[in-house]
Design a protein around this motif. Structure first.
Motif, mmCIF file in Angstrom:
data_model
loop_
_atom_site.group_PDB
_atom_site.id
_atom_site.type_symbol
_atom_site.label_atom_id
_atom_site.label_comp_id
_atom_site.label_asym_id
_atom_site.label_seq_id
_atom_site.Cartn_x
_atom_site.Cartn_y
_atom_site.Cartn_z
ATOM 1 N N ASN A 49 44.184 22.972 54.057
ATOM 2 C CA ASN A 49 44.179 21.588 53.549
ATOM 3 C C ASN A 49 44.406 21.549 52.040
ATOM 4 O O ASN A 49 43.775 20.779 51.312
ATOM 5 C CB ASN A 49 42.883 20.873 53.918
ATOM 6 C CG ASN A 49 42.796 20.580 55.391
ATOM 7 O OD1 ASN A 49 43.797 20.559 56.100
ATOM 8 N ND2 ASN A 49 41.588 20.365 55.869
ATOM 9 N N GLY A 50 45.291 22.414 51.543
ATOM 10 C CA GLY A 50 45.659 22.415 50.137
ATOM 11 C C GLY A 50 44.814 23.309 49.252
ATOM 12 O O GLY A 50 45.170 23.552 48.105
ATOM 13 N N ALA A 51 43.702 23.819 49.733
ATOM 14 C CA ALA A 51 42.832 24.681 48.935
ATOM 15 C C ALA A 51 43.090 26.138 49.327
ATOM 16 O O ALA A 51 43.140 26.470 50.513
ATOM 17 C CB ALA A 51 41.365 24.333 49.170
ATOM 18 N N ALA A 52 43.226 26.997 48.312
ATOM 19 C CA ALA A 52 43.495 28.415 48.573
ATOM 20 C C ALA A 52 42.328 29.044 49.328
ATOM 21 O O ALA A 52 41.167 28.742 49.063
ATOM 22 C CB ALA A 52 43.727 29.148 47.258
ATOM 23 N N VAL A 53 42.672 29.913 50.281
ATOM 24 C CA VAL A 53 41.661 30.576 51.096
ATOM 25 C C VAL A 53 42.190 31.953 51.492
ATOM 26 O O VAL A 53 43.392 32.149 51.629
ATOM 27 C CB VAL A 53 41.306 29.731 52.350
ATOM 28 C CG1 VAL A 53 42.493 29.608 53.279
ATOM 29 C CG2 VAL A 53 40.113 30.291 53.088
ATOM 30 N N THR A 54 41.280 32.910 51.624
ATOM 31 C CA THR A 54 41.671 34.223 52.129
ATOM 32 C C THR A 54 41.467 34.236 53.641
ATOM 33 O O THR A 54 40.699 33.433 54.182
ATOM 34 C CB THR A 54 40.825 35.348 51.495
ATOM 35 O OG1 THR A 54 39.465 35.161 51.867
ATOM 36 C CG2 THR A 54 40.964 35.356 49.982
ATOM 37 N N LEU A 55 42.136 35.162 54.322
ATOM 38 C CA LEU A 55 42.003 35.230 55.774
ATOM 39 C C LEU A 55 40.594 35.640 56.190
ATOM 40 O O LEU A 55 40.116 35.234 57.247
ATOM 41 C CB LEU A 55 43.034 36.192 56.361
ATOM 42 C CG LEU A 55 44.500 35.775 56.228
ATOM 43 C CD1 LEU A 55 45.398 36.786 56.924
ATOM 44 C CD2 LEU A 55 44.726 34.389 56.781
ATOM 45 N N ASP A 56 39.915 36.431 55.347
ATOM 46 C CA ASP A 56 38.547 36.833 55.660
ATOM 47 C C ASP A 56 37.584 35.647 55.626
ATOM 48 O O ASP A 56 36.636 35.587 56.407
ATOM 49 C CB ASP A 56 38.067 37.908 54.684
ATOM 50 C CG ASP A 56 38.880 39.193 54.794
ATOM 51 O OD1 ASP A 56 39.402 39.459 55.891
ATOM 52 O OD2 ASP A 56 38.982 39.920 53.787
ATOM 53 N N ALA A 57 37.823 34.710 54.716
ATOM 54 C CA ALA A 57 36.930 33.556 54.566
ATOM 55 C C ALA A 57 37.361 32.363 55.406
ATOM 56 O O ALA A 57 36.689 31.339 55.413
ATOM 57 C CB ALA A 57 36.871 33.152 53.093
ATOM 58 N N LEU A 58 38.454 32.492 56.111
ATOM 59 C CA LEU A 58 39.014 31.351 56.837
ATOM 60 C C LEU A 58 38.084 30.841 57.929
ATOM 61 O O LEU A 58 37.846 29.632 58.036
ATOM 62 C CB LEU A 58 40.369 31.734 57.432
ATOM 63 C CG LEU A 58 41.156 30.624 58.106
ATOM 64 C CD1 LEU A 58 41.406 29.477 57.144
ATOM 65 C CD2 LEU A 58 42.465 31.169 58.637
#
Length: 125
Positions: free
Chosen positions: A69-78
């Motif tokens: 939703n437009g905010a950066a995220v890592t796959l681990d924290a997804l």
């Protein structure tokens, strides 16, 4: 005068045949796998149902980064960012053109444990 004797028939040995069968059996036993590969459930964009509940979540996936939703995220924290809310939600995954199949699979595996989440993969851009 010499009498010609018919040639003696030797007994056929089955030992080499048994050896070949054992080797084939070992080969097929060692080369096959009994474990199933992990399955990732997903739906194509054409089969998505319109939900009356919460608006869908949007995951933009590139080879280097991901944004939820437009905010950066890592796959681990997804999975943690998606949370475990009780209502059924839809996650739209939009891979960019440089995303490899492994990267897309890693993202799908990361969200596989989130309950009540329907994953829809959109065509790459």
């Amino acid at each position: 005068m010499s009498l010609l004797r018919p040639p003696r028939r030797r007994r056929l040995s089955l030992t080499p045949l048994i050896d070949v069968i054992v080797l084939l059996l070992l080969f097929f036993m060692l080369s096959s796998t009994f474990s199933r590969f992990g399955e990732v459930d997903l739906a194509g964009a054409g089969s998505a149902k319109a939900g009356a509940g919460a608006p869908p979540l949007f995951l933009k996936l590139s080879s280097e980064a991901a944004s939820l939703n437009g905010a950066a995220v890592t796959l681990d924290a997804l999975a943690g960012r998606l949370g475990a809310k009780g209502e059924e939600r839809t996650l739209l995954v939009s891979p960019s053109g440089d995303v490899t199949a492994q990267r897309l699979t890693d993202a799908l595996v990361a969200v596989a444990g989130v309950p009540a989440l329907r994953v829809v993969v959109l065509g790459g851009s």
